[in-house]
Design a protein around this motif. Structure first.
Motif, mmCIF file in Angstrom:
data_model
loop_
_atom_site.group_PDB
_atom_site.id
_atom_site.type_symbol
_atom_site.label_atom_id
_atom_site.label_comp_id
_atom_site.label_asym_id
_atom_site.label_seq_id
_atom_site.Cartn_x
_atom_site.Cartn_y
_atom_site.Cartn_z
ATOM 1 N N ASN A 466 -110.722 67.064 -55.576
ATOM 2 C CA ASN A 466 -110.038 66.046 -55.097
ATOM 3 C C ASN A 466 -109.316 66.177 -53.955
ATOM 4 O O ASN A 466 -107.971 65.689 -54.027
ATOM 5 C CB ASN A 466 -109.175 65.485 -56.438
ATOM 6 N N LYS A 467 -109.691 66.836 -53.005
ATOM 7 C CA LYS A 467 -109.127 67.089 -51.805
ATOM 8 C C LYS A 467 -109.181 65.659 -50.700
ATOM 9 O O LYS A 467 -110.173 65.538 -50.064
ATOM 10 C CB LYS A 467 -109.609 68.261 -51.117
ATOM 11 N N THR A 468 -107.816 64.987 -50.647
ATOM 12 C CA THR A 468 -108.051 63.648 -50.043
ATOM 13 C C THR A 468 -106.806 63.660 -49.248
ATOM 14 O O THR A 468 -105.412 63.964 -49.812
ATOM 15 C CB THR A 468 -108.166 62.555 -50.918
ATOM 16 N N LEU A 469 -106.897 63.204 -47.952
ATOM 17 C CA LEU A 469 -105.700 63.052 -47.200
ATOM 18 C C LEU A 469 -105.974 61.525 -46.333
ATOM 19 O O LEU A 469 -106.930 61.231 -45.603
ATOM 20 C CB LEU A 469 -105.601 64.171 -46.237
ATOM 21 N N ASP A 470 -104.777 60.796 -46.349
ATOM 22 C CA ASP A 470 -104.935 59.491 -45.768
ATOM 23 C C ASP A 470 -103.587 59.323 -44.948
ATOM 24 O O ASP A 470 -102.699 59.504 -45.443
ATOM 25 C CB ASP A 470 -104.809 58.213 -46.844
ATOM 26 N N VAL A 471 -103.928 59.083 -43.479
ATOM 27 C CA VAL A 471 -102.912 59.147 -42.513
ATOM 28 C C VAL A 471 -102.783 57.799 -42.012
ATOM 29 O O VAL A 471 -103.788 57.102 -41.627
ATOM 30 C CB VAL A 471 -103.234 60.198 -41.598
#
Length: 556
Positions: A466-471
């Motif tokens: 679950n490695k997720t990043l939203d910028v």
């Protein structure tokens, strides 16, 4: 994880002992202050009565020293009408004068006068007696005393005449009227009564003596006046200069006293002199009344003591806080050194192993050369990045780094960083949106460091699947806004306020080793160095959001 004993000792027993000692000292000081204030109030109660007497007796002294001697101004020529005018003024001005008796006297050597007191050839004759007083409605009254009623008034006349004749016997050309002789001869002071005869001139006194001792003098007469004032001391107005000390002040007879309506806690008195000598000034105070005065004086003292007590407690608290802070800082530094040692030790060990393998190998294939070269290059980069981080953080914290600002195209800048990290972290889903119209004035190297730290943290503190990043990057009327939102393990609310502290590491399974606690502290220092602000919000098991804001007009 086993807790390491850092060796930093905190003597909390000494701090507790200090608090107990300060508290005991405060309580003793309060008790002593209370006792001192009570003694001072008691002392004032006994000593201030003289000032009350002096203030209350001012009007009586004015009457005795100024108004009584005015009779002498008339030099014996005061008649009943002038005496009435004088008496009216005195009775209205001085309420303690109950009534006045006027004696119209003649001194002569005429044997034809049937009544009077005779000494040799001198006859002291009483022409008339008048009394003056105010009735119940405060109206002035005068009354001539008939001869048949004059017996009750005659004693004052006889005593004064006797004193005058006794003095005349001593009069000669060298006689001078001193204050002491005037008081003895022309005043008669008894409790409740003052008799005063007008003071003749020396020439008149010599003539009186000639009339008394010479029988060959022609018939001559001289006028004298005498006034008797009946005084009621209880009508003297008491002026209580210290209403906070004396609840009740009365003028009471010495032999009788007064019945108190309420129990008297403190009492003192002052005997009155002269014509007032049968009375005393009595001061009474109840316990409740004097307690108010004690409390009034005690409150400021206890407030000062409380202030000093709080100051001392504050000092103890500051010492305690300093000891606690130093203890935590010492532990953090100890942890930092251990982690830093590990961070340096790991790549150094890998480099050493790779070097030994290269050294001991007789031949290296092309594939092995590429492998060892890649390993050495990666580990050298780790050491270099670590050193750069430490150096940059120290320079920013000490304000020794130079700000190399330039106009940064956020869209282009962000796309480069996010694209590079997609290649670096192939198992991490990175999404971003950039909506800005202006360029950001910033140091691109430092800004890149912030971005990279936040991306690294999002990767490091997320589950494998679950490695997720939203910028999201946008601008409003005042600021550029950068929002980094991941779906990692999150941060406990108790630790949110500490994550930007240097050397601090969040306690979780992802952070047991390999962190020196400078990443987020480094981000905060750089952001503020470039005029921005960084905030964090998080929920355990849901994710963490970092929000950075930079002003639009920072360059100006």
């Amino acid at each position: 994880m086993k807790k390491v004993n850092t060796g930093y000792k905190k003597n909390f027993g000494l701090l507790v002992s200090s608090v107990i000692f300060i508290t005991a000292l405060f309580l003793v000081s309060v008790l002593l202050a209370r006792s001192t204030v009570r003694n001072n109030v008691t002392s004032d109660f006994n000593n201030r009565k003289v000032e009350v007497y002096d203030e209350s007796i001012v009007l009586f002294n004015e009457f005795f020293d100024k108004r009584i001697p005015e009779i002498s101004y008339y030099q014996g020529y005061m008649d009943a009408d002038l005496a009435a005018e004088y008496a009216n003024q005195v009775l209205r001005r001085y309420p303690f004068v109950e009534d006045m008796v006027f004696y119209d006297i003649v001194l002569a050597n005429n044997d034809s006068i049937p009544t009077g007191v005779k000494f040799n050839n001198l006859l002291i004759h009483l022409k008339s007696i008048h009394t003056f007083f105010l009735d119940e409605e405060f109206r002035f009254k005068k009354k001539k005393i008939p001869e048949e009623q004059s017996k009750e008034y005659i004693d004052d006349f006889n005593n004064t005449a006797l004193k005058l004749v006794s003095f005349l016997d001593r009069v000669d050309e060298t006689t001078r009227l001193t204050d002491n002789e005037i008081f003895k001869v022309f005043y008669s002071i008894n409790p409740g009564k003052i008799a005063y005869m007008n003071i003749p001139r020396l020439s008149d006194l010599t003539a009186y003596k000639d009339l008394m001792i010479r029988g060959d003098m022609p018939e001559t007469s001289y006028d004298q006046d005498m006034m008797v004032f009946n005084i009621d001391p209880q009508k003297i107005k008491i002026i209580n200069k210290y209403p906070n000390l004396y609840e009740s002040i009365e003028i009471v007879p010495i032999v009788e006293g007064t019945l108190q309506e309420s129990p008297v806690y403190m009492q003192t008195d002052l005997l009155l002199p002269g014509v007032l000598s049968e009375y005393k000034l009595q001061f009474d105070t109840s316990e409740l009344f004097i307690s108010k005065e004690i409390n009034r004086k005690f409150v400021p003292v206890v407030l000062v003591l409380c202030f000093l007590y709080l100051v001392l407690l504050l000092i103890v608290y500051l010492i305690f806080r300093n000891v606690t802070t130093n203890s935590k800082l010492y532990a953090l530094q100890y942890d930092f050194i251990n982690n830093l040692t590990h961070e340096f030790k790991t790549p150094v060990s890998v480099i050493k192993i790779a070097g030994n393998n290269i050294k001991s190998a007789k031949e290296l294939s092309r594939q092995e050369q590429d492998l060892y070269g890649k390993i050495l290059d990666q580990e050298a980069d780790k050491l270099n990045n670590l050193m750069n981080t430490l150096l940059s953080f120290t320079q920013i914290e000490n304000k020794s780094i130079r700000f190399k600002g330039e106009e940064v195209d956020i869209k282009e800048f962000g796309e480069q960083i996010f694209s590079a990290n997609k290649l670096k972290y192939t198992d991490m889903k990175i999404s971003y949106s950039i909506d800005v119209q202006r360029k950001l004035y910033a140091d691109p190297v430092l800004l890149g460091s912030v971005f990279q730290n936040l991306i690294d943290n999002a990767y490091k503190y997320s589950e494998i699947n679950n490695k997720t990043l939203d910028v999201k990057i946008f601008q409003n009327k005042r600021n550029f806004v950068f929002i980094f939102r991941d779906k990692g393990i999150g941060i406990d609310k108790k630790e949110l306020g500490k994550v930007f502290n240097k050397f601090y590491r969040v306690k979780n399974q992802f952070n047991q080793q390999g962190s020196i606690g400078l990443g987020l502290a480094f981000c905060k220092e750089i952001t503020e160095f470039m005029g921005g602000e960084i905030k964090v919000s998080s929920e355990v098991g849901v994710g963490t959001t970092f929000t950075l804001t930079f002003p639009l007009n920072f360059k100006n």
